[in-house]
Design a protein around this motif. Sequence first.
Motif, PDB file in Angstrom:
ATOM      1  N   GLN A 133       0.839  -1.205   0.000  1.00 30.40           N
ATOM      2  CA  GLN A 133       0.000   0.000   0.000  1.00 30.40           C
ATOM      3  C   GLN A 133       0.875   1.257   0.000  1.00 30.40           C
ATOM      4  O   GLN A 133       0.608   2.220   0.699  1.00 30.40           O
ATOM      5  N   LEU A 134       1.892   1.226  -0.849  1.00 29.29           N
ATOM      6  CA  LEU A 134       2.800   2.367  -0.950  1.00 29.29           C
ATOM      7  C   LEU A 134       2.110   3.616  -1.471  1.00 29.29           C
ATOM      8  O   LEU A 134       2.392   4.720  -1.028  1.00 29.29           O
ATOM      9  N   PHE A 135       1.219   3.455  -2.452  1.00 32.51           N
ATOM     10  CA  PHE A 135       0.632   4.616  -3.104  1.00 32.51           C
ATOM     11  C   PHE A 135      -0.729   5.004  -2.544  1.00 32.51           C
ATOM     12  O   PHE A 135      -1.056   6.173  -2.452  1.00 32.51           O
ATOM     13  N   THR A 136      -1.533   4.025  -2.198  1.00 30.48           N
ATOM     14  CA  THR A 136      -2.882   4.314  -1.703  1.00 30.48           C
ATOM     15  C   THR A 136      -3.426   3.106  -0.945  1.00 30.48           C
ATOM     16  O   THR A 136      -2.966   1.983  -1.148  1.00 30.48           O
ATOM     17  N   LYS A 137      -4.391   3.346  -0.120  1.00 31.15           N
ATOM     18  CA  LYS A 137      -5.042   2.241   0.582  1.00 31.15           C
ATOM     19  C   LYS A 137      -5.985   1.529  -0.377  1.00 31.15           C
ATOM     20  O   LYS A 137      -6.697   2.182  -1.150  1.00 31.15           O
ATOM     21  N   PRO A 138      -6.021   0.200  -0.349  1.00 30.64           N
ATOM     22  CA  PRO A 138      -6.859  -0.544  -1.295  1.00 30.64           C
ATOM     23  C   PRO A 138      -8.329  -0.166  -1.241  1.00 30.64           C
ATOM     24  O   PRO A 138      -8.991  -0.094  -2.274  1.00 30.64           O
TER      25      PRO A 138
END
Length: 122
Positions: A59-64
């Motif tokens: 979840q480096l870029f955004t939360k699922p």
Amino acid sequence: MAAHNELGKWGEEKAAQYLIKKGYQILKRDWKARHRDLDIVALDEDELVIVEVKTRRNQLFTKPESSVDWRKIRSLTLATHQFLKIYRINATIRFDIITVIGTDDEHYSIRHIENAFLPARI
């Protein structure tokens, strides 16, 4: 099958196993209504639970769960409506999200968000 599809299937399997351990009864998995689908349909006691599973490597870029936007909620609502109509179900309904982060059976995490959203108005 594409790698992202395999990851998604793996995540759905982990989510189903998690729900079963919590005492849920899985009614359907990957149920399709035309071009819409429900990942998991389960019973939690007498409540029908529609579970959207979001699997990510990290979840480096955004939360699922942030990918469950108003379009997805509308699609899930329409698919649920079809499910209820086809199976003639009259029950309390809850919409949950389960996120699965990881790529293998040894290193993953699950987050269960109960009552994640309300159905869209259709």
